[in-house]
Scaffold this active site. Sequence first.
Site, mmCIF file in Angstrom:
data_model
loop_
_atom_site.group_PDB
_atom_site.id
_atom_site.type_symbol
_atom_site.label_atom_id
_atom_site.label_comp_id
_atom_site.label_asym_id
_atom_site.label_seq_id
_atom_site.Cartn_x
_atom_site.Cartn_y
_atom_site.Cartn_z
ATOM 1 N N GLN A 82 34.803 -4.217 -20.459
ATOM 2 C CA GLN A 82 34.370 -2.907 -19.945
ATOM 3 C C GLN A 82 34.801 -2.706 -18.496
ATOM 4 O OE1 GLN A 82 30.143 -2.395 -19.222
ATOM 5 N NE2 GLN A 82 30.220 -0.206 -19.649
ATOM 6 N N TYR A 91 22.138 -15.772 -20.460
ATOM 7 C CA TYR A 91 23.016 -14.959 -19.598
ATOM 8 C C TYR A 91 22.536 -15.037 -18.143
ATOM 9 C CZ TYR A 91 25.230 -10.650 -17.820
ATOM 10 O OH TYR A 91 25.948 -9.731 -17.096
HETATM 11 C C1 VAH Z 1 24.403 -6.596 -20.126
HETATM 12 N N1 VAH Z 1 25.858 -4.801 -19.325
HETATM 13 O O1 VAH Z 1 23.677 -5.723 -20.603
HETATM 14 C C2 VAH Z 1 25.409 -6.171 -19.046
HETATM 15 C C3 VAH Z 1 24.789 -6.213 -17.677
HETATM 16 C C4 VAH Z 1 22.812 -5.561 -16.274
HETATM 17 C C5 VAH Z 1 23.426 -5.532 -17.627
HETATM 18 O O2 VAH Z 1 24.716 -7.482 -17.145
HETATM 19 O O3 VAH Z 1 24.367 -7.756 -20.468
#
Ligand code: VAH
Length: 327
Positions: A12, A142
Amino acid sequence: MKKILVTGCLGQIGSELVMRMREIYGTENVIATDIRRVDGNIVIESGPFEILDVMDYEAMLNMAKKYQVDTFIHLAALLSAVAEKKTKLAWDLNMGGLVNALEVARELKLKFFTPSSIGSFGPGTPQDLTPQDTIQRPTTMYGVTKVAGELLCDYYFTKFGVDTRGVRFPGLISYKTLPGGGTTDYAVDIYYEALKNKKYTSFIGKGTYMDMMYMPDAIDAIIKLMEADPAKLKHRNAFNITAMSFEPEQIAASIRKFIPEFEMDYDVDPVRQGIANSWPNSLDASAAYQEWDFNPQYDLDRMTKDMLENLSKKLGIPFKAKELVSA
Ligand code: VAH
């Protein structure tokens, strides 16, 4: 920055950053790389492109040497929702790829950028106007990789003098690529559905505030930070940045200013709702304003108008943005 290597260029951010940097620095000076080739893709067709697996350090080092780059922009990573399903792969890719990229930057004395995220915060973080410096105990894989990444980039700066820089991105909204497995993707999907069906079922619940930003502001922020005077950068690797904070009802109301008949209902996804609940409602971005003149240009209604106008061309769905219909 004169000659730049970008990983994750089909993602993206990468797909827009590469095109913008080619306008500024010259097509031949921006080397786009990704794990896969997509025939006909404008990033690949418009300038230098190489297949690069960020888990392959030697290949990465040789590519940086081949093109004699002076800057490394590392974007290849798994996003939050996908990372919760593939936790080991997320750790291996997000951390293994990052440490390879940092080692190349150290070896070749490159300027370095990689993004962190609001995902680097957790439920123990103050959720309103989240400070630049505060507790970070994320509860997602993450988020763990993002906090570790921030610390690793700080380490390579203090220990080896690598000129590392980064921002904590909010949810990014764009029309050029489809969403890539993030929690904030609802704020992209909603525009596609508004044009196609004039209705949307949100997987994020009513009242769930998250920071967001339109992609043009995100691209400008990366370039502005990378061109900033390093002497002014106190926070360097993890600047809070945001342009707006909204919840699903507010983006729906913005769409209704242009598509009055738009309707929205909810089918909450417990995984992505759980992730969103652990993230801030709003960030304090004052350090970015003070240290490198961060200055986003799009608010919610201006973004909505631009998204709907560009998606209508992309999807071939007629749409003429009337002037803002009073809410
Ligand atoms: C996600 N678009 O949703 C990414 C981003 C703050 C969101 O890190 O994982």
